[in-house]
Design a protein around this motif. Structure first.
Motif, PDB file in Angstrom:
ATOM      1  N   GLU A   1       0.852  -1.188   0.000  1.00 61.45           N
ATOM      2  CA  GLU A   1       0.000   0.000   0.000  1.00 61.45           C
ATOM      3  C   GLU A   1       0.886   1.236   0.000  1.00 61.45           C
ATOM      4  O   GLU A   1       2.074   1.162   0.336  1.00 61.45           O
ATOM      5  CB  GLU A   1      -0.891   0.012   1.233  1.00 61.45           C
ATOM      6  CG  GLU A   1      -0.104   0.011   2.541  1.00 61.45           C
ATOM      7  CD  GLU A   1      -0.980   0.178   3.778  1.00 61.45           C
ATOM      8  OE1 GLU A   1      -0.657   1.057   4.592  1.00 61.45           O
ATOM      9  OE2 GLU A   1      -1.966  -0.564   3.920  1.00 61.45           O
ATOM     10  N   THR A   2       0.305   2.370  -0.388  1.00 62.56           N
ATOM     11  CA  THR A   2       1.055   3.626  -0.293  1.00 62.56           C
ATOM     12  C   THR A   2       0.445   4.603   0.701  1.00 62.56           C
ATOM     13  O   THR A   2       1.153   5.429   1.263  1.00 62.56           O
ATOM     14  CB  THR A   2       1.147   4.331  -1.657  1.00 62.56           C
ATOM     15  OG1 THR A   2      -0.172   4.590  -2.145  1.00 62.56           O
ATOM     16  CG2 THR A   2       1.946   3.506  -2.648  1.00 62.56           C
ATOM     17  N   ASP A   3      -0.881   4.554   0.893  1.00 67.39           N
ATOM     18  CA  ASP A   3      -1.594   5.566   1.678  1.00 67.39           C
ATOM     19  C   ASP A   3      -1.445   6.950   1.037  1.00 67.39           C
ATOM     20  O   ASP A   3      -1.516   7.973   1.709  1.00 67.39           O
ATOM     21  CB  ASP A   3      -1.122   5.620   3.135  1.00 67.39           C
ATOM     22  CG  ASP A   3      -2.164   6.248   4.068  1.00 67.39           C
ATOM     23  OD1 ASP A   3      -3.340   6.321   3.681  1.00 67.39           O
ATOM     24  OD2 ASP A   3      -1.783   6.679   5.171  1.00 67.39           O
ATOM     25  N   ALA A   4      -1.197   6.972  -0.269  1.00 72.87           N
ATOM     26  CA  ALA A   4      -1.081   8.245  -0.982  1.00 72.87           C
ATOM     27  C   ALA A   4      -2.324   9.107  -0.720  1.00 72.87           C
ATOM     28  O   ALA A   4      -3.429   8.587  -0.656  1.00 72.87           O
ATOM     29  CB  ALA A   4      -0.945   7.982  -2.485  1.00 72.87           C
ATOM     30  N   PRO A   5      -2.103  10.419  -0.507  1.00 69.12           N
ATOM     31  CA  PRO A   5      -0.889  11.213  -0.724  1.00 69.12           C
ATOM     32  C   PRO A   5       0.048  11.301   0.485  1.00 69.12           C
ATOM     33  O   PRO A   5       0.938  12.139   0.516  1.00 69.12           O
ATOM     34  CB  PRO A   5      -1.462  12.600  -1.026  1.00 69.12           C
ATOM     35  CG  PRO A   5      -2.700  12.673  -0.181  1.00 69.12           C
ATOM     36  CD  PRO A   5      -3.272  11.271  -0.201  1.00 69.12           C
ATOM     37  N   TYR A   6      -0.140  10.427   1.480  1.00 74.62           N
ATOM     38  CA  TYR A   6       0.644  10.485   2.715  1.00 74.62           C
ATOM     39  C   TYR A   6       1.750   9.426   2.708  1.00 74.62           C
ATOM     40  O   TYR A   6       1.734   8.483   1.936  1.00 74.62           O
ATOM     41  CB  TYR A   6      -0.279  10.264   3.930  1.00 74.62           C
ATOM     42  CG  TYR A   6      -1.555  11.041   3.845  1.00 74.62           C
ATOM     43  CD1 TYR A   6      -1.565  12.436   3.992  1.00 74.62           C
ATOM     44  CD2 TYR A   6      -2.766  10.411   3.580  1.00 74.62           C
ATOM     45  CE1 TYR A   6      -2.737  13.165   3.894  1.00 74.62           C
ATOM     46  CE2 TYR A   6      -3.944  11.133   3.484  1.00 74.62           C
ATOM     47  CZ  TYR A   6      -3.927  12.501   3.633  1.00 74.62           C
ATOM     48  OH  TYR A   6      -5.093  13.219   3.516  1.00 74.62           O
ATOM     49  N   LEU A   7       2.727   9.599   3.614  1.00 83.46           N
ATOM     50  CA  LEU A   7       3.742   8.584   3.926  1.00 83.46           C
ATOM     51  C   LEU A   7       4.533   8.102   2.707  1.00 83.46           C
ATOM     52  O   LEU A   7       4.699   6.898   2.490  1.00 83.46           O
ATOM     53  CB  LEU A   7       3.079   7.377   4.618  1.00 83.46           C
ATOM     54  CG  LEU A   7       2.535   7.637   6.026  1.00 83.46           C
ATOM     55  CD1 LEU A   7       1.779   6.430   6.537  1.00 83.46           C
ATOM     56  CD2 LEU A   7       3.662   8.001   6.984  1.00 83.46           C
ATOM     57  N   ALA A   8       5.043   9.041   1.937  1.00 86.30           N
ATOM     58  CA  ALA A   8       5.836   8.679   0.764  1.00 86.30           C
ATOM     59  C   ALA A   8       7.090   7.908   1.172  1.00 86.30           C
ATOM     60  O   ALA A   8       7.729   8.222   2.179  1.00 86.30           O
ATOM     61  CB  ALA A   8       6.224   9.925  -0.029  1.00 86.30           C
ATOM     62  N   PRO A   9       7.463   6.904   0.378  1.00 91.16           N
ATOM     63  CA  PRO A   9       8.672   6.137   0.696  1.00 91.16           C
ATOM     64  C   PRO A   9       9.931   6.925   0.354  1.00 91.16           C
ATOM     65  O   PRO A   9       9.897   7.873  -0.426  1.00 91.16           O
ATOM     66  CB  PRO A   9       8.536   4.908  -0.208  1.00 91.16           C
ATOM     67  CG  PRO A   9       7.769   5.410  -1.397  1.00 91.16           C
ATOM     68  CD  PRO A   9       6.794   6.409  -0.838  1.00 91.16           C
ATOM     69  N   VAL A  10      11.035   6.488   0.925  1.00 90.81           N
ATOM     70  CA  VAL A  10      12.343   6.977   0.491  1.00 90.81           C
ATOM     71  C   VAL A  10      12.512   6.546  -0.975  1.00 90.81           C
ATOM     72  O   VAL A  10      12.180   5.406  -1.312  1.00 90.81           O
ATOM     73  CB  VAL A  10      13.450   6.359   1.376  1.00 90.81           C
ATOM     74  CG1 VAL A  10      14.827   6.711   0.860  1.00 90.81           C
ATOM     75  CG2 VAL A  10      13.270   6.805   2.829  1.00 90.81           C
ATOM     76  N   PRO A  11      12.927   7.392  -1.898  1.00 82.59           N
ATOM     77  CA  PRO A  11      13.578   8.700  -1.704  1.00 82.59           C
ATOM     78  C   PRO A  11      12.649   9.906  -1.837  1.00 82.59           C
ATOM     79  O   PRO A  11      13.122  11.006  -2.087  1.00 82.59           O
ATOM     80  CB  PRO A  11      14.589   8.696  -2.850  1.00 82.59           C
ATOM     81  CG  PRO A  11      13.857   7.995  -3.957  1.00 82.59           C
ATOM     82  CD  PRO A  11      13.035   6.924  -3.289  1.00 82.59           C
TER      83      PRO A  11
END
Length: 258
Positions: free
Chosen positions: A202-212
């Motif tokens: 999951e991404t939970d976009a637009p929140y909690l963007a992964p590195v980088p």
């Protein structure tokens, strides 16, 4: 790679200025399905508009987010139950408990969660659980209300191995997102003990963007970065991670399988 994002708010106003371009990037990144959790009554129209504009890609859920459980939660729930009764949704979500932002309505959050769990059992739908700073409390309520058929995802899992095993024993999956890529996220200590059989991406976009991309607007297009990090923890390729987590997601969301 063919990936499934089991949790993204692609209908968020944060995408209003460039949603078509973002959707193209998502598809170019190998994302073939995005499951959209609802938040409150106000988000329903935007979510369903995304489903209509991007059919087969954007799949809606229906539920009341714990942070939006206020004095009027009963009225909101009645509207959401009406929606569940008149058309299909992939899951009851995003529901759960949140002790991070505001504890004022915690008792109401628990009541709302129990009501929505009953909907899921009635409709034979999975639930997608928000459990920020409330992992043990959420596990307890799910256990108390489990009838042997209940299933779903503990979204944005960031707990310990013991909690992960409790969740798996209940037949639930762990939703793994951008936190897996954070240096002090802690999931490097959990994922190797759990393996791929019980994980979805999951991404939970637009929140909690992964590195980088940490600190920027998140997107389902970044899901390959999460798959790659999980592969690093398990010493397998990101393609294997993509294949197994897709299988897990489609097995859960059976009503909307490809």
């Amino acid at each position: 790679m063919n990936l499934i994002d089991t949790h993204a708010h692609i209908y968020s106003s944060k995408f209003d200025s460039d949603r078509d371009e973002v959707i193209q990037e998502i598809q170019d990144s190998g994302i073939e399905r995005i499951y959209m959790p609802n938040v409150d009554v106000e988000t329903i129209d935007a979510m369903l508009a995304c489903e209509a504009k991007y059919p087969g890609l954007c799949i809606p859920m229906m539920g009341l987010h714990p942070c939006d459980v206020k004095e009027d939660f009963g009225a909101q729930l009645r509207i959401m139950k009406d929606w569940l009764d008149k058309r299909p949704f992939a899951a009851v979500g995003e529901i759960g408990l949140d002790l991070y932002w505001d504890k004022t309505f915690f008792e109401q959050q628990k009541e709302a969660l129990k009501i929505q769990i009953e909907w899921a059992k009635e409709k034979q739908l999975p639930i997608v659980l928000h459990c920020r700073e409330s992992m043990d409390e959420t596990i307890e309520i799910v256990k108390e209300n489990h009838d042997g058929t209940l299933r779903g995802i503990f979204h944005c899992f960031n707990g310990n191995v013991s909690q992960a095993k409790e969740i798996i024993e209940m037949g639930f999956l762990l939703g793994i997102g951008g936190v897996a890529t954070y240096k002090n996220g802690g999931l490097d200590q959990v994922i190797p003990d759990i393996g791929l059989d019980h994980l979805v991406l999951e991404t939970d976009a637009p929140y909690l963007a992964p590195v980088p991309f940490r600190g920027k607007r998140n997107s389902p297009a970044y899901l390959p970065y999460i798959a790659e990090k999980i592969g690093d923890y398990l010493q397998v390729s990101k393609e294997i991670v993509a294949l197994k987590t897709k299988e897990n997601a489609l097995n859960l969301f059976k009503e909307f399988s490809l």
